[in-house]
Design an enzyme around this catalytic site. Sequence first.
Site, PDB file in Angstrom:
ATOM      1  CE1 TYR A 144      -3.760   2.409   0.619  1.00 41.59           C
ATOM      2  CE2 TYR A 144      -2.442   3.266   2.429  1.00 41.59           C
ATOM      3  CZ  TYR A 144      -3.523   3.372   1.577  1.00 41.59           C
ATOM      4  OH  TYR A 144      -4.371   4.450   1.666  1.00 41.59           O
ATOM      5  CG  ASP A 239       5.731   3.517   1.016  1.00 37.48           C
ATOM      6  OD1 ASP A 239       6.012   3.970   2.145  1.00 37.48           O
ATOM      7  OD2 ASP A 239       4.588   3.539   0.537  1.00 37.48           O
ATOM      8  CE  LYS A 267       1.963   4.731   8.541  1.00 34.52           C
ATOM      9  NZ  LYS A 267       0.571   4.833   8.859  1.00 34.52           N
TER      10      LYS A 267
HETATM   11  N1  HOZ Z   1      -4.092   2.995   5.995  1.00 31.70           N
HETATM   12  C1  HOZ Z   1      -3.672   3.248   7.320  1.00 31.70           C
HETATM   13  C2  HOZ Z   1      -2.936   2.097   7.904  1.00 31.70           C
HETATM   14  N2  HOZ Z   1      -1.977   1.457   7.080  1.00 31.70           N
HETATM   15  C3  HOZ Z   1      -4.856   3.572   8.178  1.00 31.70           C
HETATM   16  C4  HOZ Z   1      -4.711   4.869   8.822  1.00 31.70           C
HETATM   17  C5  HOZ Z   1      -5.865   5.273   9.715  1.00 31.70           C
HETATM   18  O1  HOZ Z   1      -6.980   4.784   9.556  1.00 31.70           O
HETATM   19  O2  HOZ Z   1      -5.653   6.088  10.580  1.00 31.70           O
END
Ligand code: HOZ
Length: 433
Positions: A144, A239, A267
């Site tokens: 992702y 990434d 992050k």
């Molecule tokens: N796609 C995010 C985790 N890999 C989710 C982030 C969120 O919902 O805060």
Amino acid sequence: MNNCKSRVLFEKAKSLIPGGVNSPVRAFRSVGLNPPFISKAKGSRIFDVDGNEYIDYVCSWGPMILGHAREEVVEAIVKAAADGTSFGAPTEREVELAELICQAVPSVEMVRMVSSGTEAVMSAIRLARGFTGRDKILKFEGCYHGHSDGLLVKAGSGALTTGIPDSAGVPADYARNTLTASYNDCNELENIFREYGNELAGVIIEPVAGNMGVVLPEMSFLKLLRSLTIKHGALLIFDEVISGFRMSYAGAQGYYGISPDITVFGKIIGGGMPVGAYGGRKDIMERISPSGPVYQAGTLSGNPVAMAAGIATLEILRDNPSIYAELDKKAEKLEKAFLEAGRKNGVPICVNRAGSLLSAFFTKEKVIDYKTAVTSDTAMFAKYFAAMLEKGIYIAPSQYEALFISAAHTDEDIEKTVRCVAQLPLGEWVHAR
Ligand code: HOZ
């Protein structure tokens, strides 16, 4: 567990916000529950509006490596905010954070700050295209890279959890330039490069996959990827939004000793504030506007409050390298607990761990890629999730996300979690099916 206030808030949220949430997995749909609404957090704990307390292994999906509301980080945020929250002009803090990142990660000679991981990836892809003059990119199934158009193809994380790894609304013409391959599959990689290698602007990969659950890379696969991208003039984009400053202070690339051309961060480098960044070789980064012709901009890019939180976080990590060994030890205890629980109950569990990132898959397969990740029994996961939540342990509400350990998790937190895992009636759940 009392959850009256959360339920009321969720009902109201659903009338005002699509699905009641601002990011899909937060809705708890794949585990069939209502989400607790969080009121505050400190250290390893989060608290909901109904007064329930949880040991938090989501850690805001990765940023909170030092735990919540760490004093030095909060102080830095407060001080920065008191001096003004946004100027849309250069500041000293941007330079400081850029220097910290470049010093930590040698492949990054220059870095550009943005406001989210999605934005950083989107910009990195444009940069790779602008630099090479090619259009195609290669990604890996189950990885992702945020929610920009060209990358919502066989995507992991919330896209996989909610069953839409190929999102509606992405023009077919756009997705046509995104090729996909299986993670860890050297043969497939060689075939793709044989056919398309000279058309590829770049290859983007999570060097440790964290969005189909945790999946570790084979060293031979990473090395092949590096040599093929060099041979064909395609840029290698790591990434490291999740793995950056988590696998080691130099990220997964430092841990595995493979240098990409471009790295994407998010992050941890924002210490819990909205942030993203992309950086890499100077000759590539100099192609970005205003030095070069690849355009990218943002009002809140390099935001002073986010920079302050990031600087405070990275300085603590830099000055306390033992944090990484300690995180590793705690995570190893959890890994052993899952394996032991599976053995004791005769339930096959595959545990994948990369430092302080961990996933327990309910499958007899060795999880090495997307296809093996989705063999996991998600109904079993939902039961495990609900049981842990009931015991005050908060993990990501999806089989396809990682469990994150922070420096604030105490030995008692870990021991309590180990005991809860040991008490899970895994065998009963299997037989109940
Ligand atoms: N796609 C995010 C985790 N890999 C989710 C982030 C969120 O919902 O805060």
